[in-house]
Scaffold this active site. Structure first.
Site, short mmCIF file in Angstrom:
data_model
loop_
_atom_site.label_atom_id
_atom_site.label_comp_id
_atom_site.label_asym_id
_atom_site.label_seq_id
_atom_site.Cartn_x
_atom_site.Cartn_y
_atom_site.Cartn_z
N LYS A 71 -54.78 -21.02 62.94
CA LYS A 71 -55.55 -21.65 64.01
C LYS A 71 -55.76 -23.11 63.64
CE LYS A 71 -59.81 -21.59 66.68
NZ LYS A 71 -60.34 -22.90 66.27
N SER B 251 -58.80 -21.33 60.32
CA SER B 251 -59.41 -22.61 60.68
C SER B 251 -59.88 -23.41 59.48
CB SER B 251 -60.56 -22.36 61.66
OG SER B 251 -60.07 -21.80 62.85
N ASP C 256 -51.31 -28.76 49.42
CA ASP C 256 -50.49 -29.96 49.61
C ASP C 256 -50.72 -31.00 48.52
OD1 ASP C 256 -49.42 -28.85 51.84
OD2 ASP C 256 -50.12 -30.37 53.25
#
Length: 428
Positions: free
Chosen positions: A339, A314, A325
């Site tokens: 999740k 999470s 990224d």
């Protein structure tokens, strides 16, 4: 969906076997007395929360209005009957993270705030495919972690009672108990049973631990973040500032076995490492997308390596995904839990409450990590023996005796050398 400091949670909506106060989401509910006199109104209140907020506008391909008629046509003689009906109603969504909690369970829900915890220190949730109760992560420094319970373990029995087909709230009730008492947890790991006798305890949790470590390339900062609680941001800020004052050359950020927590905390901490770029996007059922971005207030731009594993879930995946990224950090370890859903915790009028999935989140490059997880840039699996050695001696975590840390340190040293340019490499 605005990200605020109350109510919006990630990993914490799975059952945390601890007992602390719950941060309320602040919806308007009828009085407690009203629900005691009319439990049917509680059923309707839960239905309406789902109708207004649930992430899936098809409600798992069922006619949600017919569901309301079905459950309001029944008579409920007491609140317990209403509670059972609500749980049955929510099962139709087939979403393990959307769940109802009676008043005692609601008080015990850990939404990653600060404070003293009571329990064995594991976070559990039903596996979305098998429906078996699965450990998301043991909290570091807790009885569960010391006993050797690991992320992805299936909770097969509690004190000899099978959990197969059991509601997660019932499993939680079996595991909870007074500090000092013991509970036997039987888990399935690689299709083999393992039994752990764990003593319940009161646990004081500090989300951040850090140290200055000497290496061949100079000092580096090691920061271990164990949960995204309300005070995690403040502790992370203090750690980075202290290590910056010591002139470290780079950082290792350890998110292993971090089950998540508050959404705003993950964004706040990401902004300490990222000077620019998107951190996370959340999408509700209307398709409305909200972006959280860096705010040009990063505390450091020095080389960074992040450690992740199957217990990183999470909020941990939001932070590691944002750093990966945006090419801010190299990820080392194993694939994360997977999740990618956001929940809101809602209080109800009789002291009960519910957690409802309200959005999906995506990494800056638009990756949906739900079920898939985040793959590290450099994969390093620990053997079963290595895992047990680290469980048996937690002082080895974050030292050369920890193989994943050792690999992260090697990667960081390369990044530090590269940041210094050709001249530094020739001297080395």
């Amino acid at each position: 969906m605005a990200i605020t400091k109350q109510g919006i949670v990630l990993g914490a909506t799975a059952a945390m076997l601890t007992a602390v106060a719950v941060a309320a989401a602040g919806i308007h509910s009828p009085s407690k007395a009203f629900f005691q006199e009319s439990p049917k109104e509680l059923v309707d209140e839960v239905w309406q929360v789902i109708d207004r907020s649930y992430v899936d506008g098809t409600f798992n391909q069922i006619d949600w209005r017919n569901v309301r008629q079905e459950y309001l046509s029944k008579n409920y003689t007491n609140r317990e009957d209403a509670y059972k009906a609500i749980r049955k109603m929510l099962e139709k969504l087939e979403d393990p993270y959307t769940r109802f909690m009676d008043p005692a369970e609601f008080k015990s829900l850990q939404v990653e705030t600060s404070g003293e915890l009571t329990g064995i220190g594991i976070q559990i949730a039903p596996d979305e495919k098998t429906k078996r109760i699965t450990v998301i992560s043991p909290m570091e420094g807790t009885p569960a972690a010391a006993a050797g319970i690991l992320a992805k373990d299936i909770v097969d029995k509690v004190d000899g009672k099978s959990t197969k087909g059991m509601d997660i709230n019932d499993v939680v009730s079996l595991i909870r108990g007074k500090p000092g008492t013991e509970v036997t947890i039987t888990v399935l790991r690689n299709n083999q049973q393992r039994e752990f006798r764990v003593k319940r305890a009161r646990i004081e949790v500090h989300p951040v631990r850090y140290s200055y470590q000497k290496t061949p390339t100079g000092g580096i900062g090691y920061i271990r973040l164990v949960q995204f609680s309300a005070n995690a941001g403040a502790e992370m800020r203090n750690a980075i500032k202290d290590l910056e004052s010591k002139k470290v050359n780079g950082y290792i950020l350890d998110l292993r076995s971090n089950p998540g927590g508050l959404l705003f905390s993950s964004v706040e901490i990401a902004q300490m490492w990222l000077n620019e770029g998107t951190i996370v996007s959340t999408v509700d059922r209307q398709g409305q997308r909200d972006l959280e971005r860096a705010n040009s207030r990063a505390l450091t731009n020095k080389p960074l390596v992040v450690l992740v594993d199957g217990g990183s879930a999470s909020a941990s995946e939001i932070l590691s995904g944002a750093l990966q990224d945006n090419k801010r950090a190299t990820l080392v370890g194993t694939k994360t839990f997977g999740k990618g859903l956001v929940q809101s915790v809602r209080p109800l009028g009789d002291g009960s409450g519910m957690a409802v999935t309200i959005a999906k989140y995506f990494t800056p490059k638009g990756r949906d990590i739900n079920h898939a997880g985040i793959a590290p840039d450099i994969v390093l699996e620990l053997t079963e023996k290595q895992k047990q050695q680290l469980v048996g001696d937690r002082t080895k975590v974050g030292t050369p005796g920890d193989p994943q840390y050792d690999k992260a340190l090697s990667v960081l040293n390369q990044k530090i050398a590269a940041s210094r340019g050709p001249r530094a490499e020739s001297v080395r």
